[in-house]
Motif scaffolding. Structure first.
Motif, PDB file in Angstrom:
ATOM      1  N   ALA A 120      37.609  39.383  36.571  1.00 48.58           N
ATOM      2  CA  ALA A 120      39.408  39.470  36.186  1.00 48.58           C
ATOM      3  C   ALA A 120      39.656  38.029  34.964  1.00 48.58           C
ATOM      4  N   SER A 121      40.574  38.730  33.765  1.00 43.03           N
ATOM      5  CA  SER A 121      40.211  37.538  32.870  1.00 43.03           C
ATOM      6  C   SER A 121      42.179  38.214  31.637  1.00 43.03           C
ATOM      7  N   GLY A 122      42.241  36.836  31.238  1.00 39.47           N
ATOM      8  CA  GLY A 122      43.419  37.813  29.944  1.00 39.47           C
ATOM      9  C   GLY A 122      44.338  36.068  29.851  1.00 39.47           C
ATOM     10  N   PHE A 123      45.072  36.439  28.837  1.00 37.95           N
ATOM     11  CA  PHE A 123      45.807  34.852  28.505  1.00 37.95           C
ATOM     12  C   PHE A 123      47.986  35.379  29.140  1.00 37.95           C
ATOM     13  N   MET A 124      47.784  34.212  30.252  1.00 44.40           N
ATOM     14  CA  MET A 124      48.902  34.022  31.415  1.00 44.40           C
ATOM     15  C   MET A 124      49.663  33.430  30.702  1.00 44.40           C
ATOM     16  N   LEU A 125      50.894  33.445  30.981  1.00 43.23           N
ATOM     17  CA  LEU A 125      52.158  32.354  30.311  1.00 43.23           C
ATOM     18  C   LEU A 125      52.578  31.048  32.066  1.00 43.23           C
ATOM     19  N   THR A 126      51.828  30.212  31.797  1.00 44.67           N
ATOM     20  CA  THR A 126      52.088  28.933  32.495  1.00 44.67           C
ATOM     21  C   THR A 126      53.396  28.535  32.875  1.00 44.67           C
ATOM     22  N   GLU A 127      53.819  27.945  34.019  1.00 43.70           N
ATOM     23  CA  GLU A 127      55.941  28.117  33.788  1.00 43.70           C
ATOM     24  C   GLU A 127      56.167  26.324  33.833  1.00 43.70           C
ATOM     25  N   ASP A 128      56.139  25.503  32.528  1.00 43.18           N
ATOM     26  CA  ASP A 128      56.021  24.697  31.761  1.00 43.18           C
ATOM     27  C   ASP A 128      56.117  25.548  30.481  1.00 43.18           C
ATOM     28  N   GLU A 129      55.759  26.653  30.538  1.00 44.72           N
ATOM     29  CA  GLU A 129      55.466  27.878  29.068  1.00 44.72           C
ATOM     30  C   GLU A 129      54.836  27.655  27.839  1.00 44.72           C
ATOM     31  N   ASN A 130      53.542  27.325  28.377  1.00 46.46           N
ATOM     32  CA  ASN A 130      52.296  27.554  27.964  1.00 46.46           C
ATOM     33  C   ASN A 130      51.448  28.513  28.072  1.00 46.46           C
ATOM     34  N   VAL A 131      50.569  28.388  26.745  1.00 46.94           N
ATOM     35  CA  VAL A 131      49.473  29.934  27.488  1.00 46.94           C
ATOM     36  C   VAL A 131      48.532  29.535  27.728  1.00 46.94           C
ATOM     37  N   VAL A 132      47.287  30.193  28.650  1.00 49.27           N
ATOM     38  CA  VAL A 132      46.312  29.500  28.366  1.00 49.27           C
ATOM     39  C   VAL A 132      45.752  31.179  28.906  1.00 49.27           C
ATOM     40  N   ARG A 133      44.336  30.374  28.791  1.00 50.10           N
ATOM     41  CA  ARG A 133      43.322  31.281  28.913  1.00 50.10           C
ATOM     42  C   ARG A 133      42.431  31.688  30.590  1.00 50.10           C
ATOM     43  N   VAL A 134      42.694  32.000  31.610  1.00 49.28           N
ATOM     44  CA  VAL A 134      41.302  32.451  32.911  1.00 49.28           C
ATOM     45  C   VAL A 134      40.435  33.102  33.163  1.00 49.28           C
ATOM     46  N   GLU A 135      39.762  32.836  33.603  1.00 49.66           N
ATOM     47  CA  GLU A 135      39.233  34.214  33.705  1.00 49.66           C
ATOM     48  C   GLU A 135      38.487  33.859  35.545  1.00 49.66           C
ATOM     49  N   MET A 136      38.158  34.713  36.600  1.00 52.48           N
ATOM     50  CA  MET A 136      38.216  34.159  37.540  1.00 52.48           C
ATOM     51  C   MET A 136      36.966  35.766  38.277  1.00 52.48           C
ATOM     52  N   GLU A 137      36.554  35.572  39.160  1.00 53.41           N
ATOM     53  CA  GLU A 137      36.421  37.150  39.733  1.00 53.41           C
ATOM     54  C   GLU A 137      36.302  36.295  41.765  1.00 53.41           C
ATOM     55  N   ILE A 138      36.353  37.805  41.683  1.00 57.10           N
ATOM     56  CA  ILE A 138      35.947  37.572  43.682  1.00 57.10           C
ATOM     57  C   ILE A 138      34.693  38.865  43.792  1.00 57.10           C
ATOM     58  N   GLN A 139      34.417  38.015  44.860  1.00 54.28           N
ATOM     59  CA  GLN A 139      33.126  38.405  45.665  1.00 54.28           C
ATOM     60  C   GLN A 139      33.343  39.408  46.901  1.00 54.28           C
ATOM     61  N   TYR A 140      33.451  40.586  47.015  1.00 54.28           N
ATOM     62  CA  TYR A 140      34.018  41.350  48.711  1.00 54.28           C
ATOM     63  C   TYR A 140      32.884  43.050  48.561  1.00 54.28           C
ATOM     64  N   ARG A 141      33.485  43.007  50.538  1.00 58.22           N
ATOM     65  CA  ARG A 141      32.550  44.332  50.807  1.00 58.22           C
ATOM     66  C   ARG A 141      33.508  44.707  51.476  1.00 58.22           C
ATOM     67  N   VAL A 142      32.250  46.342  51.322  1.00 55.04           N
ATOM     68  CA  VAL A 142      33.708  47.714  52.347  1.00 55.04           C
ATOM     69  C   VAL A 142      33.723  46.912  53.777  1.00 55.04           C
ATOM     70  N   SER A 143      34.244  47.057  54.611  1.00 52.37           N
ATOM     71  CA  SER A 143      34.144  46.509  56.111  1.00 52.37           C
ATOM     72  C   SER A 143      35.348  47.818  56.986  1.00 52.37           C
ATOM     73  N   ASP A 144      35.402  48.362  56.071  1.00 46.19           N
ATOM     74  CA  ASP A 144      35.488  49.529  56.856  1.00 46.19           C
ATOM     75  C   ASP A 144      35.505  50.960  56.529  1.00 46.19           C
ATOM     76  N   PRO A 145      34.954  52.157  55.849  1.00 47.88           N
ATOM     77  CA  PRO A 145      34.393  52.958  55.180  1.00 47.88           C
ATOM     78  C   PRO A 145      35.267  53.893  54.772  1.00 47.88           C
ATOM     79  N   PHE A 146      35.955  54.348  56.498  1.00 40.32           N
ATOM     80  CA  PHE A 146      36.896  56.006  56.113  1.00 40.32           C
ATOM     81  C   PHE A 146      38.019  55.214  55.683  1.00 40.32           C
ATOM     82  N   LYS A 147      39.021  53.774  55.452  1.00 42.00           N
ATOM     83  CA  LYS A 147      40.069  52.876  55.335  1.00 42.00           C
ATOM     84  C   LYS A 147      39.774  53.309  53.268  1.00 42.00           C
TER      85      LYS A 147
END
Length: 381
Positions: A120-147
């Motif tokens: 996930a990434s994109g330009f975002m507005l901070t609390e002190d009204e500045n713009v930054v580009r943030v890139e993050m990623e998550i790693q996940y796994r299916v814990s319940d196939p039915f859900k």
């Protein structure tokens, strides 16, 4: 003239040629011959009712075989099967070769061991009204196939939206310097907590394994200034670490010196105390003698003191009786000169002392003569 008009000379295309009727084949006759071979009729003419029942049974058997064979399926080692019977959950299936009644059960295989990555990434507005580009990623796994399949319509898309929302919420409540420099780890933790709180009510059947903060950059217009600020902060941290390392190196050495000086002071204190006590004891011992003969005792103490003082000096002063000159004998310089002279030169220390004494006498006499001459000249004038 058409072939089927009256008097048309019998132009029917299906007319019998060669003397035999060659019309379209009869399908009933074909099936009778086919099933006659299976029933062992040998080309005879079985009865129409018995032939039809046997043929239907064979067809039904073939269809049953096809239906049975079509029910076999395989689940991989990393997959779990979610079995629905007439659209309702029935059971989970483990990996391996399995069978299900076709048109009754439906199996949804789900990979429950794969670690999936979502950026996930994109330009975002901070609390002190500045713009930054943030890139993050998550790693996940299916814990319940039915859900994972049935809790939400599209679990991956829902998780992506939740991640983007969590990042924007955390960055929007943080200052720019915090996101770019020292608060990266705190931002990552807060995004993880916010994402977990968002997806928890939906019970999507996934578990978040890791949240990685890949990059955070300011806009290109102010990138150079922020690079300088980040470099300065890194230098600050480096200097702090160097100072701490130097302190850790110096502190044990200083503590050792303090301990050594403390022990030396204690030893000096004890030595001085013992010496003072010894002096007191010695004077107390001399007190009866002094009371008996004060003048003799005083003279003896004076001589002992002078002997002790002059025994520790390398200079000799000779007080000539009846003369105003006091001779000074620099023994230390004489000894140094003697050591530098090879082969002992032309005499010993005593001879050198005699020569110096003679020179000093001549110098003194010359000085006295000059003084007298001066007084004579001044008297004449």
């Amino acid at each position: 003239m058409a072939w089927n008009e009256p008097g048309g000379n019998n132009n029917d295309p299906w007319k019998n040629r060669g003397g035999r009727d060659q019309g379209p084949p009869d399908l009933d006759e074909v099936f009778k011959k086919f099933f006659g071979k299976f029933t062992g009729g040998g080309g005879g003419k079985p009865s129409g009712k018995g032939f039809g029942g046997i043929g239907a049974g064979v067809i039904a058997g073939i269809l049953v075989i096809i239906w049975f064979i079509s029910g076999f399926y395989t689940l991989n080692e990393a997959e779990r099967g979610v079995v629905l019977r007439f659209g309702e959950f029935n059971r989970f299936e483990d990996p391996g070769l399995r069978w299900k009644p076709t048109f009754v059960d439906k199996v949804h295989p789900v990979n429950v061991q794969e670690v999936r990555t979502m950026p996930a990434s994109g330009f975002m507005l901070t609390e002190d009204e500045n713009v930054v580009r943030v890139e993050m990623e998550i790693q996940y796994r299916v814990s319940d196939p039915f859900k994972y399949i049935f809790a939400v319509v599209d679990p991956d898309a829902s998780l992506s939206h939740a991640l983007d929302s969590a990042i924007r919420y955390v960055v929007g409540h943080s200052e720019m310097d915090q996101v770019l420099t020292s608060g990266r780890e705190q931002t990552r933790q807060e995004v993880w907590e916010e994402l977990s709180s968002i997806i928890e009510p939906y019970d999507m059947g996934v578990s978040i394994l890791e949240v990685n903060f890949k990059d955070a950059r300011p806009p290109e217009q102010v990138k150079d200034a922020f690079d300088d600020a980040i470099a300065a902060q890194e230098d600050e941290q480096r200097f702090i670490r160097e100072a701490e390392a130097y302190a850790r190196e110096i502190e044990p050495r200083a503590r050792g010196q303090v301990n050594r000086m403390t022990q030396e002071a204690q030893a000096y204190k004890q030595r001085v105390t013992l010496e003072a006590q010894g002096e007191v004891a010695r004077f107390e011992e001399l007190l009866p003698q002094y009371e008996a003969a004060p003048e003799v005792t005083r003279q003896r103490l004076y001589l002992e003191g002078m002997q002790e003082v002059y025994s520790n000096t390398s200079k000799i002063l000779v007080d000539g009786e009846g003369s105003n000159n006091m001779m000074y004998l620099p023994l230390d310089k004489l000894l140094e000169r003697q050591n530098r002279t090879q082969n002992g030169s032309s005499g010993n220390t005593l001879e050198g002392l005699q020569r110096i004494n003679t020179q000093e006498s001549r110098t003194g006499n010359s000085t006295s003569a000059n003084q007298r001459s001066g007084r004579f000249d001044s008297g004449r004038n």
